[in-house]
Each structure stands twice: as C-alpha cells, then as structure tokens.
Design an enzyme around this catalytic site. Structure first.
Site, PDB file in Angstrom:
ATOM      1  CD  GLU A 129      -2.794   0.944   2.539  1.00  0.00           C
ATOM      2  OE1 GLU A 129      -2.715  -0.027   3.322  1.00  0.00           O
ATOM      3  OE2 GLU A 129      -3.488   1.947   2.752  1.00  0.00           O
ATOM      4  NE  ARG A 161       3.534  -7.871  10.817  1.00  0.00           N
ATOM      5  CZ  ARG A 161       2.941  -7.119   9.888  1.00  0.00           C
ATOM      6  NH1 ARG A 161       1.887  -7.560   9.252  1.00  0.00           N
ATOM      7  NH2 ARG A 161       3.387  -5.919   9.614  1.00  0.00           N
ATOM      8  CE  LYS A 201       2.901   0.150   4.887  1.00  0.00           C
ATOM      9  NZ  LYS A 201       2.354  -0.096   3.549  1.00  0.00           N
TER      10      LYS A 201
HETATM   11  P1  ATP Z   1       2.452  -2.171   7.999  1.00  0.00           P
HETATM   12  O1  ATP Z   1       1.746  -2.942   9.062  1.00  0.00           O
HETATM   13  O2  ATP Z   1       3.886  -1.905   8.250  1.00  0.00           O
HETATM   14  O3  ATP Z   1       1.712  -0.951   7.554  1.00  0.00           O
HETATM   15  P2  ATP Z   1       1.286  -3.543   5.863  1.00  0.00           P
HETATM   16  O4  ATP Z   1       1.104  -5.007   5.913  1.00  0.00           O
HETATM   17  O5  ATP Z   1       0.110  -2.703   6.077  1.00  0.00           O
HETATM   18  O6  ATP Z   1       2.481  -3.170   6.798  1.00  0.00           O
HETATM   19  P3  ATP Z   1       1.517  -3.384   3.071  1.00  0.00           P
HETATM   20  O7  ATP Z   1       2.032  -2.275   2.249  1.00  0.00           O
HETATM   21  O8  ATP Z   1       0.077  -3.706   3.004  1.00  0.00           O
HETATM   22  O9  ATP Z   1       1.952  -3.074   4.548  1.00  0.00           O
HETATM   23  O10 ATP Z   1       2.392  -4.683   2.826  1.00  0.00           O
HETATM   24  C1  ATP Z   1       2.742  -5.207   1.564  1.00  0.00           C
HETATM   25  C2  ATP Z   1       3.074  -6.655   1.723  1.00  0.00           C
HETATM   26  O11 ATP Z   1       4.143  -6.818   2.650  1.00  0.00           O
HETATM   27  C3  ATP Z   1       1.896  -7.426   2.265  1.00  0.00           C
HETATM   28  O12 ATP Z   1       1.754  -8.620   1.548  1.00  0.00           O
HETATM   29  C4  ATP Z   1       2.273  -7.675   3.699  1.00  0.00           C
HETATM   30  O13 ATP Z   1       1.681  -8.862   4.154  1.00  0.00           O
HETATM   31  C5  ATP Z   1       3.790  -7.751   3.648  1.00  0.00           C
HETATM   32  N1  ATP Z   1       4.375  -7.374   4.930  1.00  0.00           N
HETATM   33  C6  ATP Z   1       4.161  -6.247   5.628  1.00  0.00           C
HETATM   34  N2  ATP Z   1       4.827  -6.265   6.793  1.00  0.00           N
HETATM   35  C7  ATP Z   1       5.500  -7.445   6.844  1.00  0.00           C
HETATM   36  C8  ATP Z   1       6.377  -8.070   7.792  1.00  0.00           C
HETATM   37  N3  ATP Z   1       6.699  -7.482   8.938  1.00  0.00           N
HETATM   38  N4  ATP Z   1       6.876  -9.279   7.484  1.00  0.00           N
HETATM   39  C9  ATP Z   1       6.572  -9.879   6.328  1.00  0.00           C
HETATM   40  N5  ATP Z   1       5.760  -9.357   5.388  1.00  0.00           N
HETATM   41  C10 ATP Z   1       5.225  -8.153   5.634  1.00  0.00           C
HETATM   42 MG    MG Z   2      -1.627  -3.191   4.713  1.00  0.00          MG
END
Ligand code: ATP
Ligand code: MG
Length: 555
Positions: A36, A262, A272
């Site tokens: 995102e 994760r 983020k």
């Molecule tokens: P955050 O919680 O940091 O905002 P998010 O999951 O909302 O992270 P996205 O931009 O939606 O962030 O993530 C893109 C991809 O990265 C998704 O498939 C998500 O599952 C993966 N991802 C995000 N954080 C992690 C993590 N700590 N370990 C492994 N994969 C991750």
């Molecule tokens: Mg997300």
C-alpha cells in the site's frame, strides 16, 4: 565469491509451488508483491519481497509489483517512487509494467453491480457506530441490518447515486449479503464499497466510491493471473471472504491465498504508521534516517542488498510468529562486508603525534593491501613526521592488560613502524594535546630484535589525511520490544536518546578523499562504514557506521 552454494531450505511455500508445478496444476507460477503506498518499505517488507520475487525467480515464473491503492486519503506519489526504487535496489525486477489495484476500479465496480443484481450485495445506511453494534462480536452473532432486504432496483439506484456523488462520506456503504451469524466476523456482510470524496493519485477525481481491500485483492489477483497470493498471517481470517468473492464473480482465474508469519525484529518497529510518526514528529531525520528500519535507511547506513536477501533466506518462512534477533541481521552484513569491503584507516578522535627523530620534510610512501585475503590491490599511505592516532590509544595511567600506547611504551603503527611515547604535551587544563614519540627505523614490516611489541594501532598522516564527519549509530529503541514492554511505555518513550553520535574533525587516510557515495570500507578497529549518499560532498566525505566489527548487542 568463493562461498559454497547453499541449497535453499524447502520451506512450505516452496513445497506447495513445486507440487503445483509437478502435478501440472500450473505450468507457470505468478506471484505479486502488493504494497500500500502509504509509507516507505521496511525490513518486514523485504521478507515478503524476497519470498514473492524469489519464488518466481526460482521456478521460472513472474512476480508483479502491484500497488494496493484503494485508500486515496493516505497515499502519495512519493511513496510509490520510493517503493519502486527499494524493490529494484534489493535486486528484483517486476514482470511487465507496475500495476495498480486502481487499474481495476472499472471492472470491480461492474462486478459490484453484478452482485447487487444477483441479490448478493446491498446498500446499507447504518452509521459506522450502528454497524459496529449490529455486527456482534466473537461470542455473539450479529443482527441483520434493517437495510439488508432492500430490493435489487433500489440497491442499483442507490449504488448509482453513491457513485455519482450524491451522498456524503460515510452516509452509505455497499455490503455483501453473506451471513450475520457467521463465526468468522469477516463474513458478516462485509463492506465492498465506501464513499470517499477524495482525489486519487492514479484515478484523479473520477471516483468518489472506493472498493475495500477485501473486495479488491482477490479479484486483482484473478485479473492478473496470480497463482499464489502470499500474504501475512493476519489475513488468514480473510481467506474465506477472498474465496467467497472469487466464487461469486465471473473471474478469469482462481488464485489461492497462502499466509506466512510476518517478520518481527527486536529493538525495532515495523509498522508504517509508527515509522511515519517517527518521521512526522521529528524523532528521526526522515524516512531514510540510518537508524530507521526502512530499506532506504538500511541502504543509507551501508547494508548491501545481498546481505538483506541473505538475512531473509536465513530466517526462513514459517507459519509461527517469532521475534528475530537483530544479531542475525548484523551477522549477515558483517559476513558480506568482511569479504567485500576494502580496509582503510580513519582516526575518529585525533591526537597529534610528532615523531621527533624522523627527519623534517621527509616523506616515504608505504603500500598497504586493500584487503587481507582478496587481491584488491594496494593503497598508498605517506609516512612523515606528523601523524594522528586516536585519543583512546594513549593512556597515562592504563588499566592492566592495556596493549596500546603508554608513557615510555611501544606500539606498532599499522603497516608501518614501531614507535615509543616519550612525552605527552598538555594544555593549561592538563588535557593531552600532542604526543612526542620516537620511531625505530629498523621496524618497518618486521619486529624489533629482542623486544615484543604486542599492540597495533591505526593512524593517519597529519598533512595528507582528509578531514571528515563520522556518524555512529546505536539502536533506535532501548527496549527489545519497543511496542509492548513491561513498564507499559509507548514506543516513543522507548526511544534511545543516544542512538546517534556525530563526530566532526575525524581524519581519514588520503585514499579516502576520492571515496564515492555508498562506497563501503572497513575502518580498522572501528567497524564497517559507508559514505553517506546524501550529505557527502566531493573531498568531504561523511561516513555512516554500518555495523561494529563484533557483536555488541548481547552486552
Ligand atoms: P504495515 O503494518 O507496516 O503498515 P502492511 O502489511 O500494512 O504493513 P503493506 O504495504 O500492506 O503493509 O504490505 C505489503 C506486503 O508486505 C503485504 O503482503 C504484507 O503482508 C507484507 N508485509 C508487511 N509487513 C511485513 C512483515 N513485517 N513481514 C513480512 N511481510 C510483511
Ligand atoms: Mg496493509
């Protein structure tokens, strides 16, 4: 390099992909990385990138980069650009063009209308508060919305008017008609579309209704022919909804969702929202502040893409949550830089030394290997009467076992002569400002006869050395789990006030004058350093310490 090939461990996703190819279920796999664009990528994302792009690479498939841009309010072009750059820097290339979930808004909207026509979606006027109340909770089933039995024509009309901009944000939503008593809360008539009068970075002002993540993700996967849609465990409970959407719409393919745990790193936040707060409130100096856990910060600090990929391979892929020790990451970068970084000398806290028995005006060129094992050539180092050593390498009253310089004692200057400290010159306050030493001309590259000189210290010539700034970093948080620790502190209260130490007036050996942005070195005895890509100027390098030479985290 000459490192033995490691066979990648057969984690469960590798096994699934291999089995799907062997059985002929798929002849080619397609994965995707779906960030995102609401912040910079962090180390957790690296795990997802390495996994998705890595599987595609390993099995001859494709990996798409798809921005999951269904929430225009929090998204920005700056993040899109940074994310693309980080993925490429990590060493991956997406198949085809960059994709956006918003590319599919027309199709998704048409499919929403199909669901309405099939009696599987309805417009609901409950306020968010009421909707929450109707939804029930984990132990109690929800209740049907009073708007659930609206007729198809009314729903079509209302959805058209929502789309045309007749209603305010939040006044109405389009919901799937599934089951308000479903044990899985995600199936209790989830939201498919919401009203948001907001400008979108890709679609401009075309839309004022936006699809939810759940109504977007699976269909986007299907439209792109994604075979394995890999996400983190928190989406496990969304999988039945992912499958409900696919089985109730005329999608061109049926991707499958798989979840993995994760990455959590101790002493680090990987959210983020929290990283953005650190930036917005000025706790750090931007998204790429080298203390941050973003990929751009690791890059600026001197981490190599290879070390991050190696780290992601090492920690493996499982379905159980765990916290990985920062030491594992540091191990990977040390191993990489030990093999690849040329050696150099830099004096962080200079103390002037005058070799009183060395002829004035004389200079000799010494040649030191750039690397102890690999043949990286030699560097020139002029030796003359005046030089700098580190203030810490001379002590008047040293503790037992001190192997450096003390009054009357001897030490070897790295790659050069043995010197003896004859006299310490002090200022009016009693601070040592200069050392008068003598050198033994017989000791260049060989030990003095009959004397053992144990200590070897680093040094630079006074006249030709380069003045520079050096930045030393410590962990940004002092608690292993900055989010939830026993004292109940918030992550901001766990910030380490001593996470950055800036040293000015350091002196680097002359060969470093031409060091270029992002060049990496091992400064003897001080650690691995990288030329800062933002603040360095020609002839005036700023060095970031990437990592110390040895693990100091356990202490
Ligand atoms: P955050 O919680 O940091 O905002 P998010 O999951 O909302 O992270 P996205 O931009 O939606 O962030 O993530 C893109 C991809 O990265 C998704 O498939 C998500 O599952 C993966 N991802 C995000 N954080 C992690 C993590 N700590 N370990 C492994 N994969 C991750
Ligand atoms: Mg997300």
């Amino acid at each position: 390099m000459n490192k033995p090939e490691t066979t990648a461990p057969a984690h469960f996703l590798r096994q699934i992909v291999r089995a799907d190819l062997d059985s002929g279920k798929h002849s080619k796999i397609v994965t995707r990385f779906p960030p995102e664009p609401n912040g910079y990528l962090h180390i957790g994302h690296a795990k997802s990138i390495c996994l998705n792009f890595g599987l595609a690479q390993e099995f001859g498939g494709d990996c798409h980069l798809r921005f999951d841009d269904t929430n225009p309010a929090k998204e920005e072009q700056e993040y899109i650009d940074a994310i693309k750059q980080d993925v490429e820097w990590l060493g991956f290339q997406w198949a085809g063009n960059v994709r956006y979930a918003s590319d599919y808004f027309d199709q998704l909207h048409a499919w929403a209308i199909e669901l309405i026509k099939a009696g599987k979606a309805y417009v609901c006027d409950l306020t968010p508060e009421q909707a929450r109340e109707y939804r029930g909770n984990l132990t109690e089933p929800g209740r049907n919305s009073p708007f659930r039995d609206r007729g198809v024509d009314e729903n079509l009309d209302l959805f058209a008017r929502m789309t045309a901009g007749e209603f305010a944000d939040g006044a109405k939503v389009l919901r799937a008609k599934i089951d308000m008593a479903a044990p899985n809360m995600n199936l209790r008539d989830p939201i498919l579309y919401r009203i948001r009068h907001a400008h979108h970075h890709q679609t401009g002002d075309k839309w004022c209704v936006y699809p939810s993540y759940d109504f977007t993700h699976g269909q986007s996967d299907a439209l792109e022919g994604v075979t394995h849609s890999i996400c983190t465990l928190e989406f496990e409970d969304h999988r039945p909804l992912y499958e409900w959407c696919l089985s109730n719409l005329p999608v061109p393919a049926t991707p499958r969702q798989y979840e993995f745990a994760r990455l959590n790193l101790n002493y680090t936040v990987t959210s983020k929202r929290k990283l953005k707060q650190l930036v917005d409130e000025g706790h750090v100096d931007g998204w790429d502040d080298p203390r941050m856990s973003t990929l751009s910060a690791f890059r600026r600090r001197g981490y190599t893409p290879g070390s991050l990929r190696e780290f992601c391979e090492r920690i493996g892929v499982t379905r159980s949550d765990a916290v990985v020790d920062m030491g594992v990451l540091e191990f990977c970068i040390r191993e990489d830089l030990d093999a690849s970084a040329p050696r150099a000398m830099c004096v962080l806290r200079p103390l002037k030394v005058t070799i009183t028995n060395y002829p004035e005006g004389q200079t000799e060129q010494l040649h030191l290997p750039r690397h102890p094992k690999d043949d990286m050539g030699v560097r020139e180092l002029p030796f003359s009467r005046e030089l700098y050593i580190d203030q810490d390498d001379f002590m008047v009253d040293p503790p037992k076992g001190y192997k450096r310089l003390l009054p009357g004692g001897e030490v070897r200057l790295r790659g050069s002569y043995v010197i003896r400290a004859d006299e310490a010159v002090t200022d009016e306050q009693g601070n040592i400002v200069e050392l008068l030493c003598s050198y033994d001309p017989e000791t260049l590259g060989k030990n003095p006869e009959g004397r053992k000189v144990k200590g070897v210290i680093h040094w630079v010539p006074a006249a030709q050395s380069v003045e520079c700034e050096v930045r030393l970093y410590d962990r940004l948080f002092r608690a292993p789990n900055p989010d939830k620790n026993e004292e109940g502190n918030t992550f901001l209260e766990n910030i380490n006030p001593d996470s950055l130490l800036v040293l000015k007036g350091c002196r680097a050996e002359p060969s470093l004058a031409s060091a270029e942005a992002e060049e990496r070195f091992q400064f003897e005895r001080e650690g691995y350093f990288c030329v800062d890509r933002k603040d360095s100027k020609p002839g005036q390098p700023v060095f970031n310490r990437t990592v110390t030479l040895r693990d100091s985290w356990g202490q």
